[in-house]
Enzyme design. Sequence first.
Site, PDB file in Angstrom:
ATOM      1  N   GLU A 158      17.064 -16.254 -10.932  1.00 13.26           N
ATOM      2  CA  GLU A 158      16.579 -14.909 -11.254  1.00 13.26           C
ATOM      3  C   GLU A 158      15.869 -14.896 -12.613  1.00 13.26           C
ATOM      4  O   GLU A 158      14.831 -14.236 -12.776  1.00 13.26           O
ATOM      5  CB  GLU A 158      17.749 -13.912 -11.225  1.00 13.26           C
ATOM      6  CG  GLU A 158      17.430 -12.482 -11.614  1.00 13.26           C
ATOM      7  CD  GLU A 158      16.317 -11.815 -10.788  1.00 13.26           C
ATOM      8  OE1 GLU A 158      15.905 -12.364  -9.752  1.00 13.26           O
ATOM      9  OE2 GLU A 158      15.834 -10.756 -11.222  1.00 13.26           O
ATOM     10  N   CYS A 210       0.828  -1.205   0.000  1.00 11.75           N
ATOM     11  CA  CYS A 210       0.000   0.000   0.000  1.00 11.75           C
ATOM     12  C   CYS A 210       0.873   1.271   0.000  1.00 11.75           C
ATOM     13  O   CYS A 210       1.977   1.281   0.527  1.00 11.75           O
ATOM     14  CB  CYS A 210      -0.917   0.104   1.213  1.00 11.75           C
ATOM     15  SG  CYS A 210      -1.893  -1.350   1.514  1.00 11.75           S
ATOM     16  N   HIS A 262      18.261 -35.477 -11.029  1.00 15.83           N
ATOM     17  CA  HIS A 262      17.865 -36.123  -9.775  1.00 15.83           C
ATOM     18  C   HIS A 262      16.368 -36.028  -9.537  1.00 15.83           C
ATOM     19  O   HIS A 262      15.922 -35.990  -8.389  1.00 15.83           O
ATOM     20  CB  HIS A 262      18.649 -35.509  -8.604  1.00 15.83           C
ATOM     21  CG  HIS A 262      20.127 -35.718  -8.747  1.00 15.83           C
ATOM     22  ND1 HIS A 262      20.744 -36.915  -8.491  1.00 15.83           N
ATOM     23  CD2 HIS A 262      21.097 -34.882  -9.187  1.00 15.83           C
ATOM     24  CE1 HIS A 262      22.035 -36.815  -8.739  1.00 15.83           C
ATOM     25  NE2 HIS A 262      22.279 -35.584  -9.169  1.00 15.83           N
ATOM     26  N   ARG A 275       3.333   0.431  -5.271  1.00 22.21           N
ATOM     27  CA  ARG A 275       3.247  -0.219  -3.962  1.00 22.21           C
ATOM     28  C   ARG A 275       1.968  -1.043  -3.786  1.00 22.21           C
ATOM     29  O   ARG A 275       1.803  -1.761  -2.803  1.00 22.21           O
ATOM     30  CB  ARG A 275       3.283   0.845  -2.846  1.00 22.21           C
ATOM     31  CG  ARG A 275       4.552   1.671  -2.842  1.00 22.21           C
ATOM     32  CD  ARG A 275       4.504   2.679  -1.729  1.00 22.21           C
ATOM     33  NE  ARG A 275       4.476   2.018  -0.450  1.00 22.21           N
ATOM     34  CZ  ARG A 275       5.532   1.633   0.232  1.00 22.21           C
ATOM     35  NH1 ARG A 275       6.734   1.866  -0.256  1.00 22.21           N
ATOM     36  NH2 ARG A 275       5.412   1.036   1.387  1.00 22.21           N
ATOM     37  N   LYS A 330       5.741  -3.589  -5.605  1.00 28.22           N
ATOM     38  CA  LYS A 330       7.197  -3.462  -5.692  1.00 28.22           C
ATOM     39  C   LYS A 330       7.875  -3.598  -4.334  1.00 28.22           C
ATOM     40  O   LYS A 330       8.902  -4.243  -4.214  1.00 28.22           O
ATOM     41  CB  LYS A 330       7.579  -2.131  -6.331  1.00 28.22           C
ATOM     42  CG  LYS A 330       9.073  -2.028  -6.530  1.00 28.22           C
ATOM     43  CD  LYS A 330       9.430  -1.339  -7.787  1.00 28.22           C
ATOM     44  CE  LYS A 330      10.917  -1.473  -8.076  1.00 28.22           C
ATOM     45  NZ  LYS A 330      11.246  -2.726  -8.751  1.00 28.22           N
ATOM     46  N   GLU A 377       7.072 -13.728 -12.758  1.00 27.91           N
ATOM     47  CA  GLU A 377       6.338 -12.590 -12.202  1.00 27.91           C
ATOM     48  C   GLU A 377       5.611 -11.765 -13.251  1.00 27.91           C
ATOM     49  O   GLU A 377       4.557 -11.213 -12.972  1.00 27.91           O
ATOM     50  CB  GLU A 377       7.192 -11.723 -11.267  1.00 27.91           C
ATOM     51  CG  GLU A 377       8.336 -10.967 -11.870  1.00 27.91           C
ATOM     52  CD  GLU A 377       9.102 -10.149 -10.807  1.00 27.91           C
ATOM     53  OE1 GLU A 377      10.288  -9.917 -11.028  1.00 27.91           O
ATOM     54  OE2 GLU A 377       8.515  -9.737  -9.791  1.00 27.91           O
ATOM     55  N   LYS A 381      12.002 -13.663 -12.954  1.00 25.72           N
ATOM     56  CA  LYS A 381      11.558 -12.597 -13.871  1.00 25.72           C
ATOM     57  C   LYS A 381      10.431 -13.110 -14.750  1.00 25.72           C
ATOM     58  O   LYS A 381       9.442 -12.449 -14.983  1.00 25.72           O
ATOM     59  CB  LYS A 381      12.729 -12.204 -14.755  1.00 25.72           C
ATOM     60  CG  LYS A 381      13.445 -10.927 -14.763  1.00 25.72           C
ATOM     61  CD  LYS A 381      13.325  -9.822 -13.831  1.00 25.72           C
ATOM     62  CE  LYS A 381      12.818 -10.021 -12.493  1.00 25.72           C
ATOM     63  NZ  LYS A 381      13.387  -9.348 -11.410  1.00 25.72           N
ATOM     64  N   TRP A 434      -2.809  -2.668  -1.588  1.00 26.08           N
ATOM     65  CA  TRP A 434      -2.443  -4.032  -1.952  1.00 26.08           C
ATOM     66  C   TRP A 434      -3.050  -4.872  -0.847  1.00 26.08           C
ATOM     67  O   TRP A 434      -2.585  -4.865   0.282  1.00 26.08           O
ATOM     68  CB  TRP A 434      -0.923  -4.180  -1.987  1.00 26.08           C
ATOM     69  CG  TRP A 434      -0.454  -5.525  -2.438  1.00 26.08           C
ATOM     70  CD1 TRP A 434      -0.265  -5.952  -3.731  1.00 26.08           C
ATOM     71  CD2 TRP A 434      -0.088  -6.643  -1.606  1.00 26.08           C
ATOM     72  NE1 TRP A 434       0.176  -7.247  -3.744  1.00 26.08           N
ATOM     73  CE2 TRP A 434       0.296  -7.698  -2.462  1.00 26.08           C
ATOM     74  CE3 TRP A 434      -0.065  -6.851  -0.234  1.00 26.08           C
ATOM     75  CZ2 TRP A 434       0.714  -8.940  -1.990  1.00 26.08           C
ATOM     76  CZ3 TRP A 434       0.347  -8.089   0.237  1.00 26.08           C
ATOM     77  CH2 TRP A 434       0.733  -9.118  -0.633  1.00 26.08           C
ATOM     78  N   ASN A 469      -0.925   1.399   6.087  1.00 20.63           N
ATOM     79  CA  ASN A 469      -0.100   0.409   5.395  1.00 20.63           C
ATOM     80  C   ASN A 469       0.498  -0.478   6.470  1.00 20.63           C
ATOM     81  O   ASN A 469       1.191   0.014   7.362  1.00 20.63           O
ATOM     82  CB  ASN A 469       1.009   1.134   4.609  1.00 20.63           C
ATOM     83  CG  ASN A 469       2.057   0.187   4.076  1.00 20.63           C
ATOM     84  OD1 ASN A 469       1.763  -0.957   3.761  1.00 20.63           O
ATOM     85  ND2 ASN A 469       3.285   0.661   3.969  1.00 20.63           N
ATOM     86  N   GLY A 470       0.233  -1.783   6.412  1.00 24.35           N
ATOM     87  CA  GLY A 470       0.761  -2.704   7.427  1.00 24.35           C
ATOM     88  C   GLY A 470      -0.314  -3.708   7.803  1.00 24.35           C
ATOM     89  O   GLY A 470      -1.298  -3.870   7.077  1.00 24.35           O
TER      90      GLY A 470
HETATM   91  C1  AGP Z   1      11.715  -8.737  -8.088  1.00 29.44           C
HETATM   92  O1  AGP Z   1      11.467  -8.461  -9.412  1.00 29.44           O
HETATM   93  C2  AGP Z   1      10.685  -8.368  -7.123  1.00 29.44           C
HETATM   94  N1  AGP Z   1      10.250  -7.030  -7.273  1.00 29.44           N
HETATM   95  C3  AGP Z   1      10.985  -8.789  -5.686  1.00 29.44           C
HETATM   96  O2  AGP Z   1      11.406 -10.115  -5.667  1.00 29.44           O
HETATM   97  C4  AGP Z   1      12.014  -7.923  -4.905  1.00 29.44           C
HETATM   98  O3  AGP Z   1      13.301  -8.126  -5.398  1.00 29.44           O
HETATM   99  C5  AGP Z   1      11.947  -8.294  -3.409  1.00 29.44           C
HETATM  100  O4  AGP Z   1      10.666  -8.002  -2.928  1.00 29.44           O
HETATM  101  C6  AGP Z   1      12.993  -7.585  -2.582  1.00 29.44           C
HETATM  102  O5  AGP Z   1      12.859  -6.202  -2.667  1.00 29.44           O
HETATM  103  P1  AGP Z   1      13.961  -5.206  -2.110  1.00 29.44           P
HETATM  104  O6  AGP Z   1      15.164  -5.373  -2.947  1.00 29.44           O
HETATM  105  O7  AGP Z   1      13.324  -3.856  -2.230  1.00 29.44           O
HETATM  106  O8  AGP Z   1      14.223  -5.590  -0.692  1.00 29.44           O
END
Ligand code: AGP
Length: 610
Positions: free
Chosen positions: A489, A2, A512, A27, A605, A496, A493, A70, A96-97
Amino acid sequence: MCGIVGYLGNEETSSILFESLKRLEYRGYDSFGFATIHDNKLWITKDKGKISDVVQIKLPGSIGISHTRWSTHGPPSKINAHPHTDCKNRIALVHNGIIANYLSLRNKLKERGHIFKSETDTEVLVHLIEEYYKPEDGVKLEDAVSSALNAVEGTYAITVISALEKKIVGARKESPLVLGIGNSCFYLGSDISSFLPYTNKTIPLDDFEMVVIEPESYKITDFRTGLLKDKKITKIEWNQKESSKEGFDHFMLKEIFEQPQILKIALNICEEEISKLAETIKEADNVYITATGTSLHAAMTSEYWFSKLAKLPVRVVDSSEFEEKAVLDEKTLVIGVTQSGETYDTLRAMNYAKKNNCKLASIVNIPSSTATRISDITILQGSGMEIGVAATKTFTTQLMILLRLALKLAKNNGETVSSPTMKNERCLLSKDVGDKISEIEEQLKNVPRYIEEALTQKEKIKSITEKYCINVKNFLYIGKGINYPTALEGALKFKEITYHHAEGMPAGFLKHGTISLISDDMYTIAFVPRDDRKILSNVEEIKSRGGKIIGIVSGTAKHFDETINVPRVSDIVSPLVFAPAYQLLAYYTAVALGRDIDQPRHLAKTVTVE
Ligand code: AGP
């Protein structure tokens, strides 16, 4: 997660809040809402959906708060959207929380006659504030907010207004909230980007702090004790161009193409800063790196660099697992790697380390974020604002900084030995290793150019995605050694933003168990650096079972159904040059599938909740 924004000044608040909230949409983007005060009344509008799809918000008044959500408790809906209000419609609050003890509070408040409209945890807060709020007896809004916050458990950044007072009250515990100080006006936001076009003067709030902003003044106190806090104003330098797409279709694409430029900045982070953290690493008995998501993958890559180059065993632990796993004491150094500096799990791990008397360092992109404020040492990434939810340029910057650190330590080892008074002989740099370090340093300087070259493959990558990645729904990403985190990674990518299943693993692990999945609906992406013969055996194992393979190759291997060539570099540098290729592979697949690239479903994010 949020995003929260508040404004108090002389302008019409709703248009300022509207523009500011759009900058916080990264957010959370499932619903939004606004509350203002005018004529001693609250004016509220809220709805399900994205704030960026709204043309205009018009509410009267020059004091207001707003929120982009969110969802955690209660699905996205107009009723669950913030602001939430009390029974008398005098108080409005955004949050937010997560309020951990909301159920017991909700039951008690219901017994006392409060009527709840939503399914959110947040709504208990506004009713609890209402319980304490007695303006007729001289109990002001901030007094009621402090009393309520002292009764709740959980995490929060909140802003609250009352129709009866010309002020905004904001407070935080484990969720970010920053104050912006303008000319005769004030802002509150989840981060500085929300108000940066209006002011770069800011005070980030710390845990248990409450700010009261009124037309001519602001006051910050500790809401547990009521004691006044003396906080310094920080001036943030940030380039506003970063919040525009500059002709690219999406922020993610713009950010992928910014990498050569951003990595030049990372190469120029001053040597002293790198040396200072390298020295701290050297002095520690144990070193942990903690991070999550993409930042964790950068940290995992560095684990190989620290061991291969500097002969230094560094333990990398997912920050959500850190408390369960880490063995800490005062001679332990814990390094948090976090783009935002606000990720709940990473901050929790860092705070846990602090409680255990560890030294705390961090590699962070957002200046003045919580991670920077709790750390003893911070290296700021300088990647600029990253708006796409999928981390791209901030990831390669983290890689660059971590590789510079490992190289610094490797060279320090050599210097250590050249001094006869030092005993650390096992670290002697042999000629081979010395030559290797010079070669890597040379290549590192050229990484921006290599990435530019890798990006020229974009049309080829696009055509591969159209042929291979749209109709198939499952992908294996394989890499060996230093490129095992690359595989993780690459898969993250892809998942997501395409919503297709992708799984990263060490190439050697495949046989395995997972190899049983190879079929017409399970393709493989293999990362092949120049010297790697072993991974090619794994590739053959897949081919002999009829599996289709796309090779991302930093060399000459030609064993694949399709090959994406990136510049030929050493294994050590290869994770940096592979990145643009798998970022573009995910991007073009998601575009072809019509996905929401910059705001993929269910994600945000910065994950500021547990
Ligand atoms: C990656 O594309 C994501 N946005 C997510 O995994 C992100 O890297 C993770 O939430 C950690 O965020 P930060 O680097 O702001 O701590």
